[in-house]
Design a protein around this motif. Structure first.
Motif, PDB file in Angstrom:
ATOM      1  N   GLU A  22       0.648  -2.898   5.403  1.00 10.65           N
ATOM      2  CA  GLU A  22       0.531  -3.226   6.830  1.00 10.65           C
ATOM      3  C   GLU A  22       0.226  -1.976   7.650  1.00 10.65           C
ATOM      4  OE1 GLU A  22       4.266  -5.084   7.566  1.00 10.65           O
ATOM      5  OE2 GLU A  22       3.703  -6.959   6.557  1.00 10.65           O
ATOM      6  N   LEU A  23       0.834  -0.855   7.271  1.00  6.80           N
ATOM      7  CA  LEU A  23       0.541   0.403   7.962  1.00  6.80           C
ATOM      8  C   LEU A  23      -0.925   0.795   7.735  1.00  6.80           C
ATOM      9  CD1 LEU A  23       2.265   2.386   9.671  1.00  6.80           C
ATOM     10  CD2 LEU A  23       2.565   3.748   7.584  1.00  6.80           C
ATOM     11  N   ALA A  24      -1.419   0.586   6.529  1.00  7.04           N
ATOM     12  CA  ALA A  24      -2.830   0.866   6.227  1.00  7.04           C
ATOM     13  C   ALA A  24      -3.744  -0.031   7.043  1.00  7.04           C
ATOM     14  CB  ALA A  24      -3.086   0.671   4.736  1.00  7.04           C
ATOM     15  N   ARG A  25      -3.341  -1.259   7.240  1.00  3.88           N
ATOM     16  CA  ARG A  25      -4.133  -2.209   8.038  1.00  3.88           C
ATOM     17  C   ARG A  25      -4.149  -1.824   9.512  1.00  3.88           C
ATOM     18  NH1 ARG A  25      -1.012  -7.450   8.276  1.00  3.88           N
ATOM     19  NH2 ARG A  25       0.097  -6.214   9.854  1.00  3.88           N
ATOM     20  N   ASP A  26      -2.997  -1.425  10.026  1.00  6.26           N
ATOM     21  CA  ASP A  26      -2.856  -1.244  11.468  1.00  6.26           C
ATOM     22  C   ASP A  26      -3.172   0.170  11.947  1.00  6.26           C
ATOM     23  OD1 ASP A  26      -2.025  -3.897  11.517  1.00  6.26           O
ATOM     24  OD2 ASP A  26       0.113  -3.396  11.513  1.00  6.26           O
ATOM     25  N   HIS A  27      -3.067   1.164  11.059  1.00 10.18           N
ATOM     26  CA  HIS A  27      -3.209   2.547  11.511  1.00 10.18           C
ATOM     27  C   HIS A  27      -4.138   3.376  10.635  1.00 10.18           C
ATOM     28  CE1 HIS A  27      -0.090   2.072  14.553  1.00 10.18           C
ATOM     29  NE2 HIS A  27       0.605   1.409  13.648  1.00 10.18           N
ATOM     30  N   ALA A  28      -4.890   2.730   9.762  1.00 13.09           N
ATOM     31  CA  ALA A  28      -5.835   3.454   8.907  1.00 13.09           C
ATOM     32  C   ALA A  28      -7.030   2.543   8.643  1.00 13.09           C
ATOM     33  CB  ALA A  28      -5.150   3.895   7.607  1.00 13.09           C
ATOM     34  N   ASP A  29      -7.891   2.985   7.744  1.00 15.88           N
ATOM     35  CA  ASP A  29      -9.110   2.231   7.446  1.00 15.88           C
ATOM     36  C   ASP A  29      -9.007   1.424   6.166  1.00 15.88           C
ATOM     37  OD1 ASP A  29     -10.737   3.229   9.687  1.00 15.88           O
ATOM     38  OD2 ASP A  29     -10.536   5.157   8.669  1.00 15.88           O
ATOM     39  N   GLY A  30      -7.839   1.436   5.542  1.00 18.56           N
ATOM     40  CA  GLY A  30      -7.669   0.644   4.343  1.00 18.56           C
ATOM     41  C   GLY A  30      -6.661   1.251   3.404  1.00 18.56           C
ATOM     42  N   ALA A  31      -6.692   0.780   2.155  1.00 20.96           N
ATOM     43  CA  ALA A  31      -5.652   1.131   1.189  1.00 20.96           C
ATOM     44  C   ALA A  31      -6.243   1.515  -0.158  1.00 20.96           C
ATOM     45  CB  ALA A  31      -4.695  -0.042   1.010  1.00 20.96           C
ATOM     46  N   HIS A  32      -5.498   2.360  -0.856  1.00 25.20           N
ATOM     47  CA  HIS A  32      -5.842   2.830  -2.203  1.00 25.20           C
ATOM     48  C   HIS A  32      -4.637   2.585  -3.106  1.00 25.20           C
ATOM     49  CE1 HIS A  32      -6.993   5.260  -5.561  1.00 25.20           C
ATOM     50  NE2 HIS A  32      -6.292   6.323  -5.222  1.00 25.20           N
ATOM     51  N   PRO A  33      -4.466   1.344  -3.600  1.00 27.99           N
ATOM     52  CA  PRO A  33      -3.348   1.081  -4.518  1.00 27.99           C
ATOM     53  C   PRO A  33      -3.557   1.788  -5.847  1.00 27.99           C
ATOM     54  CG  PRO A  33      -4.218  -0.955  -3.560  1.00 27.99           C
ATOM     55  CD  PRO A  33      -5.215   0.123  -3.275  1.00 27.99           C
ATOM     56  N   PHE A  34      -2.458   2.252  -6.409  1.00 29.34           N
ATOM     57  CA  PHE A  34      -2.509   2.998  -7.669  1.00 29.34           C
ATOM     58  C   PHE A  34      -1.541   2.374  -8.666  1.00 29.34           C
ATOM     59  CE2 PHE A  34      -1.356   6.389 -10.597  1.00 29.34           C
ATOM     60  CZ  PHE A  34      -2.595   6.925 -10.906  1.00 29.34           C
ATOM     61  N   ALA A  35      -1.978   2.335  -9.936  1.00 31.11           N
ATOM     62  CA  ALA A  35      -1.122   1.902 -11.056  1.00 31.11           C
ATOM     63  C   ALA A  35      -0.614   0.478 -10.893  1.00 31.11           C
ATOM     64  CB  ALA A  35       0.058   2.860 -11.228  1.00 31.11           C
TER      65      ALA A  35
END
Length: 299
Positions: free
Chosen positions: A160-173
């Motif tokens: 949600e923080l990636a959605r609201d305050h960044a340009d996306g997400a990089h999930p790992f593992a």
């Protein structure tokens, strides 16, 4: 075209994720490897920073200048390594020098890294404050060239923080099944760039790889990974076994053609760009496997 649309177009479907660059191999070896991966068709090459690794902004400045036709991404720049304002200036410097070729992935690392600095490990609070510092630095001295920032995110609050305050997400593992989960939280208008382990071999080979990953996660108390697996319905017995279902979800294994078909599952589930990491024992073998896979997986 928006920044996110432009980034999607530049990245394409498949990139390479290399282990955090240690002080060995020498820089010229890594430059040559990055060149070979770009020539093989990988649209991006990523690595990050961890204990004993190179400082990521200096490292990427060298690679961006040496290999001029590939996108590079940090997976991740560790927030314990520098202040948010410094990370913002570092990203702006690389983006201006190499427009459209740099993606800043930021992560909160793990508890053992915070403890080395005598800090409490509260990743959500720390990341929120870090992004605020970055925003303040950007407001004071705007970057001449925009660049995407994405967060290492597994659980719902960080997504949600990636959605609201960044340009996306990089999930790992995370397993393949994490991709639709992450896309649902992010929505359609944010970048989703998962890292995915691949293995040329059998399920038993993959099972041994998973055992090593689980043991390392428990040894270093990497709770976010384990919590992410359990959030998707895996029990301790699945993880510690590990069960066939868990192995097949966590690792794309088989021959190159089979791995390519499984890769399509990740893309169809909502990933914008998938970063492949071979289960390998050395930097050189990691690169060799990526090159062997390229004719089937690059598209």
């Amino acid at each position: 075209m928006t920044l996110i649309e432009d980034t999607r177009a530049r990245l394409g479907a498949v990139g390479a994720w290399l282990p955090s660059a240690p002080l060995a191999p020498p820089p010229d070896v890594e430059r040559a490897a990055t060149r070979r991966l770009a020539d093989a068709g990988y649209r991006s090459v990523w690595s990050g920073e961890g204990p004993g690794s190179r400082e990521v902004f200096a490292h990427f400045g060298d690679l961006l200048a040496s290999v001029p036709d590939v996108v590079l991404g940090t997976g991740i720049a560790n927030l314990w390594a520098r202040r948010g304002a410094t990370a913002q200036k570092g990203g702006a410097t690389l983006a201006q020098a190499h427009p459209g070729r740099f993606v800043l992935g930021i992560g909160a690392g793990h508890a053992f890294q915070a403890e080395k600095l005598g800090e409490a490990y509260r990743p959500i609070d720390r990341m929120r404050a870090y992004l605020s510092d970055m925003d303040a630095a950007e407001a004071e001295n705007p970057s001449p060239v925009a660049f995407p920032r994405i967060l290492a995110a597994v659980g719902p609050k960080m997504l949600e923080l990636a959605r609201d305050h960044a340009d996306g997400a990089h999930p790992f593992a995370q397993p393949v099944s994490h991709t639709p989960y992450a896309r649902e939280i992010l929505g359609p208008d944010k970048l989703l760039i998962p890292q995915q382990t691949v293995l040329l071999g059998t399920r038993e080979d993959a099972r041994e790889s998973v055992r090593r990953r689980v043991a390392q996660s428990r040894e270093y108390r990497v709770t976010a990974y384990i919590a992410g697996w359990k959030r998707l319905g895996y029990r301790d017995a699945d993880i510690d076994g590990p069960s066939d279902r868990f192995v097949d979800d966590l690792v794309l294994w088989g021959d190159a053609g089979t791995i390519a078909k499984r890769l399509d599952e990740v893309l169809d589930a909502g990933a914008d760009h998938v970063l492949l990491t071979p289960s390998a024992t050395s930097f050189e073998s990691t690169v060799d496997i990526l090159l062997e896979l390229a004719p089937e997986v690059v598209r």
